[in-house]
Structure formats: structure tokens, C-alpha cells
Design a protein around this motif. Structure first.
Motif, PDB file in Angstrom:
ATOM      1  N   UNK A 199      -7.906   9.096  -9.184  1.00 33.41           N
ATOM      2  CA  UNK A 199      -6.615   9.770  -9.018  1.00 33.41           C
ATOM      3  C   UNK A 199      -6.101  10.498 -10.251  1.00 33.41           C
ATOM      4  N   UNK A 200      -6.810  10.440 -11.345  1.00 32.23           N
ATOM      5  CA  UNK A 200      -6.333  11.112 -12.546  1.00 32.23           C
ATOM      6  C   UNK A 200      -7.434  11.286 -13.570  1.00 32.23           C
ATOM      7  N   UNK A 201      -7.226  12.176 -14.526  1.00 34.47           N
ATOM      8  CA  UNK A 201      -8.291  12.485 -15.482  1.00 34.47           C
ATOM      9  C   UNK A 201      -8.431  11.491 -16.622  1.00 34.47           C
ATOM     10  N   UNK A 202      -7.388  10.669 -16.863  1.00 27.66           N
ATOM     11  CA  UNK A 202      -7.398   9.812 -18.052  1.00 27.66           C
ATOM     12  C   UNK A 202      -7.078   8.371 -17.667  1.00 27.66           C
ATOM     13  N   UNK A 203      -8.063   7.705 -17.065  1.00 28.73           N
ATOM     14  CA  UNK A 203      -7.858   6.353 -16.543  1.00 28.73           C
ATOM     15  C   UNK A 203      -7.420   5.384 -17.629  1.00 28.73           C
ATOM     16  N   UNK A 204      -8.056   5.431 -18.782  1.00 35.42           N
ATOM     17  CA  UNK A 204      -7.702   4.518 -19.868  1.00 35.42           C
ATOM     18  C   UNK A 204      -6.231   4.672 -20.261  1.00 35.42           C
ATOM     19  N   UNK A 205      -5.781   5.895 -20.373  1.00 38.33           N
ATOM     20  CA  UNK A 205      -4.394   6.159 -20.746  1.00 38.33           C
ATOM     21  C   UNK A 205      -3.426   5.624 -19.692  1.00 38.33           C
ATOM     22  N   UNK A 206      -3.759   5.807 -18.419  1.00 32.30           N
ATOM     23  CA  UNK A 206      -2.891   5.330 -17.340  1.00 32.30           C
ATOM     24  C   UNK A 206      -2.795   3.809 -17.356  1.00 32.30           C
ATOM     25  N   UNK A 241      -9.708   4.783   2.020  1.00 32.33           N
ATOM     26  CA  UNK A 241      -8.265   4.578   1.992  1.00 32.33           C
ATOM     27  C   UNK A 241      -7.502   5.639   2.781  1.00 32.33           C
ATOM     28  N   UNK A 242      -6.371   5.215   3.357  1.00 29.72           N
ATOM     29  CA  UNK A 242      -5.530   6.175   4.046  1.00 29.72           C
ATOM     30  C   UNK A 242      -4.865   5.660   5.298  1.00 29.72           C
ATOM     31  N   UNK A 243      -5.496   4.700   5.967  1.00 35.44           N
ATOM     32  CA  UNK A 243      -4.867   4.135   7.156  1.00 35.44           C
ATOM     33  C   UNK A 243      -5.513   2.796   7.492  1.00 35.44           C
ATOM     34  N   UNK A 244      -4.743   1.939   8.166  1.00 32.48           N
ATOM     35  CA  UNK A 244      -5.214   0.610   8.501  1.00 32.48           C
ATOM     36  C   UNK A 244      -6.058   0.598   9.759  1.00 32.48           C
ATOM     37  N   UNK A 245      -6.635  -0.574  10.046  1.00 33.86           N
ATOM     38  CA  UNK A 245      -7.375  -0.787  11.276  1.00 33.86           C
ATOM     39  C   UNK A 245      -8.804  -0.275  11.281  1.00 33.86           C
ATOM     40  N   UNK A 246      -9.335   0.126  10.123  1.00 32.25           N
ATOM     41  CA  UNK A 246     -10.707   0.623  10.061  1.00 32.25           C
ATOM     42  C   UNK A 246     -11.706  -0.531  10.006  1.00 32.25           C
ATOM     43  N   UNK A 247     -12.942  -0.233  10.352  1.00 32.48           N
ATOM     44  CA  UNK A 247     -14.006  -1.233  10.316  1.00 32.48           C
ATOM     45  C   UNK A 247     -14.518  -1.425   8.889  1.00 32.48           C
ATOM     46  N   UNK A 248     -14.808  -2.650   8.558  1.00 30.65           N
ATOM     47  CA  UNK A 248     -15.333  -3.052   7.252  1.00 30.65           C
ATOM     48  C   UNK A 248     -16.678  -2.374   6.981  1.00 30.65           C
ATOM     49  N   UNK A 289       0.837  -1.198   0.000  1.00 37.29           N
ATOM     50  CA  UNK A 289       0.000   0.000   0.000  1.00 37.29           C
ATOM     51  C   UNK A 289       0.871   1.247   0.000  1.00 37.29           C
ATOM     52  N   UNK A 290       0.852   1.974  -1.091  1.00 36.96           N
ATOM     53  CA  UNK A 290       1.671   3.179  -1.244  1.00 36.96           C
ATOM     54  C   UNK A 290       0.774   4.404  -1.076  1.00 36.96           C
ATOM     55  N   UNK A 291       1.082   5.231  -0.061  1.00 37.11           N
ATOM     56  CA  UNK A 291       0.273   6.408   0.242  1.00 37.11           C
ATOM     57  C   UNK A 291       1.136   7.670   0.156  1.00 37.11           C
ATOM     58  N   UNK A 292       0.541   8.727  -0.356  1.00 34.87           N
ATOM     59  CA  UNK A 292       1.331   9.920  -0.656  1.00 34.87           C
ATOM     60  C   UNK A 292       1.079  11.112   0.257  1.00 34.87           C
ATOM     61  N   UNK A 293       0.160  11.009   1.208  1.00 32.33           N
ATOM     62  CA  UNK A 293      -0.153  12.149   2.060  1.00 32.33           C
ATOM     63  C   UNK A 293      -0.924  13.251   1.355  1.00 32.33           C
ATOM     64  N   UNK A 294      -1.337  12.974   0.126  1.00 32.61           N
ATOM     65  CA  UNK A 294      -2.069  13.969  -0.676  1.00 32.61           C
ATOM     66  C   UNK A 294      -3.400  13.378  -1.129  1.00 32.61           C
ATOM     67  N   UNK A 295      -3.334  12.287  -1.873  1.00 29.56           N
ATOM     68  CA  UNK A 295      -4.568  11.608  -2.280  1.00 29.56           C
ATOM     69  C   UNK A 295      -5.244  10.964  -1.070  1.00 29.56           C
ATOM     70  N   UNK A 296      -4.425  10.495  -0.138  1.00 23.29           N
ATOM     71  CA  UNK A 296      -4.917   9.936   1.120  1.00 23.29           C
ATOM     72  C   UNK A 296      -4.163  10.617   2.270  1.00 23.29           C
ATOM     73  N   UNK A 297      -4.706  10.573   3.493  1.00 23.99           N
ATOM     74  CA  UNK A 297      -4.143  11.383   4.572  1.00 23.99           C
ATOM     75  C   UNK A 297      -2.968  10.778   5.335  1.00 23.99           C
ATOM     76  N   UNK A 298      -2.228   9.889   4.729  1.00 23.83           N
ATOM     77  CA  UNK A 298      -1.041   9.343   5.362  1.00 23.83           C
ATOM     78  C   UNK A 298       0.042   9.124   4.324  1.00 23.83           C
ATOM     79  N   UNK A 299       1.273   8.964   4.768  1.00 31.30           N
ATOM     80  CA  UNK A 299       2.408   8.626   3.915  1.00 31.30           C
ATOM     81  C   UNK A 299       2.925   7.272   4.371  1.00 31.30           C
ATOM     82  N   UNK A 300       3.131   6.352   3.441  1.00 28.92           N
ATOM     83  CA  UNK A 300       3.620   5.028   3.828  1.00 28.92           C
ATOM     84  C   UNK A 300       5.057   4.819   3.363  1.00 28.92           C
TER      85      UNK A 300
END
Length: 227
Positions: free
Chosen positions: A95-102, A143-150, A37-48
Motif C-alpha cells: 500500500x505504500x512505497x516506504x514500508x519501514x517508514x510507515x 482482500x476486499x470482501x468477506x465470504x470468500x473461499x480459503x 477491517x477498514x476498506x477504502x474502495x481504492x486499494x480494495x474494491x469495497x468501502x467498509x
């Protein structure tokens, strides 16, 4: 067709002080894939962690590295994660405007391509990119941190995406709050790939990892039904 269940422990819940050893231990304990799980502190509220960490732990296992990029923008980083050792690269539809391209870019790097949906994102978002995909990841927490309820409200979405996939060779992955108590329900809804962090790494006691994985795998069998 009934597909084998894949268990993909998330190393976000591992002991980062000895991450390579943790990867080797969860591999030996019966993990099918290693989920990163790669987190950037921007799209989600933590950095991994980033590509360099994935590159550093890649030699500790030959198992599939299932890399979930919770970052935006994402395109500029795809090549770096591919070179670091990712086998599957999953990006967020949001996370981006052009999903097909990505997704085309991931395939061009020789990697399998996945797309992830946050809980509030409707499944229709991926309707026109299904034939670009090897994996769909349904987030059953925000998304953003572990330990949350399902989030039980995501079960109908899993079922609808399974119907959308049809006979395509696309894995349907679920990530977020997965435990022995809800694994059967997500598998019954159509998931065939389960990500779990706290439920498998809880306590960071390597001697217990095999028992934790076996327990989760046993729980999924309750939800299996031939199709």
C-alpha cells in the motif's frame, strides 16, 4: 515455544445496524481481540468504515482492537486510527512505497505495528522490516470482501513466515475463509492468531457466538504441537 491461540472476530461480518451491541456480544462470547477491517474502495474494491466508527464502538469492549487498514495511501490516516482506539495497526506491504517508514510511524504513535501480505505477495517483502513488527498478517483470500473461499496455496507461505519469524515476539495472523475445517491446518503451519468473520457472526444470532468461537478454538487444538 507454543503460544496461546488468539481468536479475533472480524466485525465486517457483524450487523452494522447494531454494531456496538455486536462488539459487546462477541466480547462476552469469548473473543480475544476485535478485528476491524477498514476498506477504502481504492486499494480494495469495497468501502467498509473509518476511524469514526472505531471510535464509536471502542467503549463497548476493553479487548484489543486489531485494526487492519486496507487503504492506500495509508500514512496520512495512521494518527486518526491511533486516536480512535486502535491497539494494533496493520498496514499492507503493497500500500505504500516506504514500508519501514510507515511502521516506524505506527510505533511512534504508541501502537503495535503489523504488516499484511496479499496472496500474490512473497514473504521476502518483509524480510528487512521484521524487527519493526509485532504482527504479520497473511491474507488467505484476496482482500476486499468477506465470504470468500480459503486459498490452500497460502499454507506453505504461512510455514515459511513462521520460520522467518523464529524466536521474535511476533504474532502470525491469518485472515480469509477461516473455518473449523481449515483452522487446524493453518495452526499446524505456524499461525497463532486467527481472524474469522462469517464463521463466527454467521446469521448474526448473538446466542450462537460463544458456540461458534468455542468450536473454532477446539478446531485449532488439533493443529497444536509443542515446539
Amino acid at each position: 515455544m507454543t503460544r496461546d491461540i488468539v481468536i479475533a472476530p472480524s466485525i465486517l461480518a457483524a450487523n452494522f445496524a447494531r454494531l456496538g451491541e455486536e462488539v459487546a456480544a462477541i466480547d462476552a462470547a469469548g473473543a480475544d481481540w476485535i478485528h476491524c477491517d477498514v476498506m477504502d474502495g481504492h486499494f480494495v474494491p469495497n468501502i467498509s468504515f473509518g476511524a469514526d466508527v472505531i471510535k464509536a464502538v471502542r467503549p463497548f469492549t476493553t479487548k484489543t482492537f486489531d485494526v487492519h487498514l486496507m487503504i492506500a495511501p495509508v500514512d496520512a490516516y495512521l494518527e486518526g486510527f491511533a486516536k480512535a482506539g486502535a491497539d494494533i495497526i496493520t498496514i499492507h506491504a503493497e500500500a505504500g512505497p516506504h514500508l519501514d517508514s510507515s511502521l516506524q510511524a505506527i510505533r511512534a504513535l504508541g501502537k503495535k505495528a503489523g504488516v499484511s501480505l496479499c496472496p500474490s505477495t512473497p514473504e521476502g517483502t518483509i524480510e528487512y522490516v521484521l524487527d519493526r513488527l509485532d504482527l504479520v498478517l497473511v491474507m488467505t483470500v484476496n482482500p476486499g470482501f468477506g465470504g470468500q473461499a480459503f486459498l490452500e496455496c497460502q499454507i506453505p507461505k504461512i510455514r515459511r513466515i513462521r520460520a522467518m519469524i523464529g524466536d521474535r515476539p511476533i504474532r502470525l495472523q491469518v485472515d480469509g475463509g477461516i473455518t473449523c475445517h481449515n483452522a487446524a491446518a493453518v495452526v499446524e503451519a505456524g499461525a497463532d492468531t486467527l481472524v474469522a468473520g462469517s464463521a463466527l457472526f454467521g446469521g448474526n444470532i448473538a446466542a450462537e457466538y460463544a458456540t461458534n468461537i468455542a468450536g473454532l478454538r477446539m478446531a485449532t487444538r488439533v493443529g497444536r504441537s509443542p515446539s
